[in-house]
Design a protein around this motif. Structure first.
Motif, PDB file in Angstrom:
ATOM      1  N   THR A  54       9.700  16.586  32.880  1.00 42.96           N
ATOM      2  CA  THR A  54      10.841  16.610  33.796  1.00 42.96           C
ATOM      3  C   THR A  54      10.851  17.825  34.725  1.00 42.96           C
ATOM      4  N   ALA A  55      10.193  18.898  34.326  1.00 49.09           N
ATOM      5  CA  ALA A  55      10.082  20.118  35.148  1.00 49.09           C
ATOM      6  C   ALA A  55      11.442  20.581  35.661  1.00 49.09           C
TER       7      ALA A  55
ATOM      8  N   GLY B  21      14.608  20.262  42.403  1.00 48.49           N
ATOM      9  CA  GLY B  21      15.453  20.561  43.554  1.00 48.49           C
ATOM     10  C   GLY B  21      14.936  21.639  44.471  1.00 48.49           C
ATOM     11  N   LYS B  22      13.777  22.209  44.181  1.00 49.32           N
ATOM     12  CA  LYS B  22      13.233  23.281  45.016  1.00 49.32           C
ATOM     13  C   LYS B  22      12.272  22.779  46.087  1.00 49.32           C
ATOM     14  N   GLY B  23      12.018  21.474  46.096  1.00 44.89           N
ATOM     15  CA  GLY B  23      11.153  20.902  47.121  1.00 44.89           C
ATOM     16  C   GLY B  23       9.687  21.174  46.923  1.00 44.89           C
ATOM     17  N   ILE B  24       9.272  21.538  45.706  1.00 44.93           N
ATOM     18  CA  ILE B  24       7.860  21.865  45.488  1.00 44.93           C
ATOM     19  C   ILE B  24       7.193  20.907  44.497  1.00 44.93           C
ATOM     20  N   ALA B  25       7.954  19.964  43.940  1.00 43.53           N
ATOM     21  CA  ALA B  25       7.374  19.024  42.975  1.00 43.53           C
ATOM     22  C   ALA B  25       6.468  18.035  43.701  1.00 43.53           C
ATOM     23  N   ALA B  26       5.251  17.878  43.196  1.00 41.13           N
ATOM     24  CA  ALA B  26       4.283  16.957  43.812  1.00 41.13           C
ATOM     25  C   ALA B  26       4.426  15.569  43.207  1.00 41.13           C
TER      26      ALA B  26
ATOM     27  N   GLY C 289      13.036  -5.387  30.729  1.00 43.19           N
ATOM     28  CA  GLY C 289      13.554  -6.742  30.823  1.00 43.19           C
ATOM     29  C   GLY C 289      13.053  -7.471  32.056  1.00 43.19           C
ATOM     30  N   LEU C 290      12.968  -6.779  33.182  1.00 39.67           N
ATOM     31  CA  LEU C 290      12.464  -7.382  34.417  1.00 39.67           C
ATOM     32  C   LEU C 290      10.992  -7.753  34.283  1.00 39.67           C
ATOM     33  N   ALA C 291      10.225  -6.875  33.637  1.00 34.67           N
ATOM     34  CA  ALA C 291       8.799  -7.173  33.458  1.00 34.67           C
ATOM     35  C   ALA C 291       8.592  -8.326  32.482  1.00 34.67           C
ATOM     36  N   LYS C 292       9.361  -8.337  31.403  1.00 32.87           N
ATOM     37  CA  LYS C 292       9.245  -9.427  30.431  1.00 32.87           C
ATOM     38  C   LYS C 292       9.647 -10.762  31.042  1.00 32.87           C
ATOM     39  N   ALA C 293      10.595 -10.728  31.983  1.00 34.54           N
ATOM     40  CA  ALA C 293      11.044 -11.958  32.637  1.00 34.54           C
ATOM     41  C   ALA C 293      10.058 -12.444  33.691  1.00 34.54           C
ATOM     42  N   GLY C 294       9.050 -11.631  33.995  1.00 35.81           N
ATOM     43  CA  GLY C 294       8.036 -12.036  34.965  1.00 35.81           C
ATOM     44  C   GLY C 294       8.418 -11.836  36.405  1.00 35.81           C
ATOM     45  N   VAL C 295       9.485 -11.051  36.665  1.00 34.64           N
ATOM     46  CA  VAL C 295       9.892 -10.803  38.047  1.00 34.64           C
ATOM     47  C   VAL C 295       9.459  -9.422  38.534  1.00 34.64           C
ATOM     48  N   ALA C 296       8.984  -8.579  37.617  1.00 35.52           N
ATOM     49  CA  ALA C 296       8.391  -7.282  37.975  1.00 35.52           C
ATOM     50  C   ALA C 296       6.960  -7.265  37.471  1.00 35.52           C
ATOM     51  N   GLY C 297       6.061  -6.697  38.272  1.00 33.18           N
ATOM     52  CA  GLY C 297       4.658  -6.655  37.881  1.00 33.18           C
ATOM     53  C   GLY C 297       4.384  -5.724  36.734  1.00 33.18           C
ATOM     54  N   GLY C 298       5.256  -4.762  36.523  1.00 29.45           N
ATOM     55  CA  GLY C 298       5.085  -3.804  35.450  1.00 29.45           C
ATOM     56  C   GLY C 298       6.178  -2.759  35.486  1.00 29.45           C
ATOM     57  N   VAL C 299       6.168  -1.879  34.508  1.00 31.17           N
ATOM     58  CA  VAL C 299       7.151  -0.809  34.373  1.00 31.17           C
ATOM     59  C   VAL C 299       6.459   0.524  34.606  1.00 31.17           C
ATOM     60  N   VAL C 300       7.040   1.347  35.461  1.00 31.97           N
ATOM     61  CA  VAL C 300       6.582   2.715  35.657  1.00 31.97           C
ATOM     62  C   VAL C 300       7.763   3.619  35.318  1.00 31.97           C
ATOM     63  N   THR C 301       7.552   4.577  34.426  1.00 32.33           N
ATOM     64  CA  THR C 301       8.664   5.387  33.946  1.00 32.33           C
ATOM     65  C   THR C 301       8.598   6.809  34.485  1.00 32.33           C
ATOM     66  N   ASN C 302       9.706   7.249  35.062  1.00 33.21           N
ATOM     67  CA  ASN C 302       9.842   8.651  35.440  1.00 33.21           C
ATOM     68  C   ASN C 302      10.046   9.495  34.179  1.00 33.21           C
ATOM     69  N   PRO C 303       9.766  10.799  34.247  1.00 32.40           N
ATOM     70  CA  PRO C 303       9.833  11.637  33.040  1.00 32.40           C
ATOM     71  C   PRO C 303      11.234  11.726  32.439  1.00 32.40           C
ATOM     72  N   ILE C 304      11.282  11.721  31.120  1.00 29.58           N
ATOM     73  CA  ILE C 304      12.516  11.936  30.377  1.00 29.58           C
ATOM     74  C   ILE C 304      12.385  13.204  29.547  1.00 29.58           C
TER      75      ILE C 304
END
Length: 332
Positions: free
Chosen positions: A294-295, A300-305, A100-115
Motif C-alpha cells: 500500500t505504500a 498522495g505525494k505524486g511519486i507512486a509508479a 463475483g463479476l469474473a465468476k459470472a463471466g462478465v469480467a475477464g479477470g480480477v486485478v487487486t490493488n494493494p491491501i
C-alpha cells in the motif's frame, strides 16, 4: 477494446491504490486493456476523468475518455496515508464483487490493488491475505497457489503467508506435488506454454549436500519430484537455491518452485521489482495484482509508479485470452 473488461479492486483507499489506478488508466486508455474500478470515486485524484457505470459491460465504451467506476461507498472520508479500519468492509466488498463479476463471466479477470493485512485484520478480516480470501470466494480453499511473474522469472512459494518456523514445520511432500501440478497446468492453460519446465529449489544450503546439511531433500523433496515426474511433469531439482536464479540457470525452466515465501520473492523482486505481478493459480477465475504493498508513506505525494499495476492489468488480459483459447482448443 478487445476481450472482456477487467475488474480492478479499490484496495486500501488511504494507500497508493487510487493514484496508481489513475496512472494505469492514463497509460492503458489507448490500447486493448479496458478495466473498471470498483470503489469510492471520491478518493480518486480530483483531476481524473471519471464515468460512473451501472454494469461492467459499459467499461470498454467509455474507457478511452474516462475511468469507468462501479461505485462503492466508503464509511468514512479518506485521509491519505492514514488507513482507517472503518473502511475495511468496503475494501473487502470490492474484492468480493470483483470475483463475483469474473465468476459470472462478465469480467475477464480480477486485478487487486494493494491491501493492508494489518488494517483489515482490525476490521475483522480473518484471512492471511488476498490469496486465501480469493480461494474461499471461489469455493476452492486449499487449492490456491501464489505465483510471482515477470518477464525475467516466475516463482511459486509452496508455503506462503506464515512465519519461517511454521513454513519449516508444515512443509510436506504432498504440498510440493500439489503446487507443482497446479503450476504446470496453469503454465500450459494460462501462459500458453505447451511443455512447461519446472525447477524445484532445495530447502537447505547446497540443497542439503547429500544429507550433510539436512535431510529434507532426501526424505521429502526428491520423492515429491519423482511423483511429479510420474504425473508427466518436466521437472528438475532439487537445485541449490543460491545458484538457481542466475542468468544461465533461469534459461532452463519456466517457473521455480520454492519452499518458502522469501526464497521465492527475494530473487524476483531483486531482478525485476517494477514489472513483477502476483498471480493466483488454481482459481476458476484469472487474478493478478502488483507485487508491492500500500505504500502509505508515499501515498498522495505524486511519486507512486503505476508500472507494476499496468503489468498486472496487461498480464490479466493475456491470461484471460489464453484461458479462453485453451478452453476452445486453440492452445494445446
Amino acid at each position: 477494446m478487445t476481450g472482456l473488461p477487467l475488474a480492478l479492486t479499490m484496495g486500501d483507499p488511504a494507500g497508493i491504490g487510487p493514484e496508481i489506478t489513475a496512472g494505469a488508466w492514463d497509460i492503458l486508455r489507448g490500447n486493448g486493456t479496458a478495466f473498471a474500478w470498483l470503489g469510492d470515486p471520491d478518493c480518486l485524484p480530483p483531476a481524473l476523468p471519471v464515468k460512473k457505470i451501472e454494469t461492467i459491460g459499459e467499461a470498454p465504451s467509455v474507457f478511452r475518455d474516462a475511468l469507468p467506476v462501479l461505485p462503492l461507498r466508503l464509511s468514512a472520508p479518506v485521509k491519505t496515508g492514514e488507513p482507517d479500519p472503518i473502511n475495511g468492509q468496503a475494501v473487502i466488498d470490492s474484492i468480493a464483487q470483483a470475483v463475483g463479476l469474473a465468476k459470472a463471466g462478465v469480467a475477464g479477470g480480477v486485478v487487486t490493488n494493494p491491501i493492508s493485512k494489518a488494517v483489515l485484520r482490525r476490521a475483522g478480516f480473518p484471512h492471511p491475505g488476498h490469496t486465501e480470501f480469493l480461494a474461499e470466494l471461489c469455493h476452492v480453499p486449499g487449492r490456491e497457489v501464489m505465483m510471482l511473474a515477470s518477464p525475467m522469472l516466475r516463482v511459486v512459494p509452496v508455503t506462503i503467508h506464515v512465519s519461517l518456523r511454521e513454513a519449516l514445520d508444515t512443509l510436506t511432500g504432498d504440498m510440493i506435488v500439489e503446487a507443482g501440478l497446479t503450476t504446470a497446468y496453469s503454465l500450459k492453460r494460462d501462459f500458453g506454454i505447451a511443455r512447461p519446465r519446472l525447477a524445484v529449489a532445495g530447502l537447505n544450503p547446497h540443497a542439503g549436500e547429500d544429507g550433510m546439511m539436512g535431510r529434507e531433500e532426501i526424505d521429502m523433496i526428491i520423492p515429491a519430484i519423482e511423483r511429479l515426474r510420474a504425473e508427466g511433469v518436466d521437472v528438475v531439482g532439487p537445485m541449490p537455491p543460491d545458484t538457481m536464479f542466475t542468468d544461465t540457470a533461469r534459461q532452463k525452466y519456466d517457473a521455480a518452485l520454492c519452499m518458502y515465501h522469501d526464497q521465492a520473492l527475494i530473487p524476483i523482486k531483486t531482478l525485476d521489482m517494477a514489472h513483477g505481478v502476483n498471480v493466483t493459480l488454481g482459481l476458476p477465475v484469472v487474478r493478478t495484482s502488483p507485487d508491492h504493498g500500500t505504500a502509505f508513506d508515499i501515498a498522495g505525494k505524486g511519486i507512486a509508479a503505476a508500472t507494476s499495476l499496468v503489468a498486472a492489468l496487461r498480464l490479466a488480459h493475456v491470461l484471460s485470452e489464453n484461458r479462453l483459447n485453451y478452453k476452445e482448443g486453440l492452445l494445446s
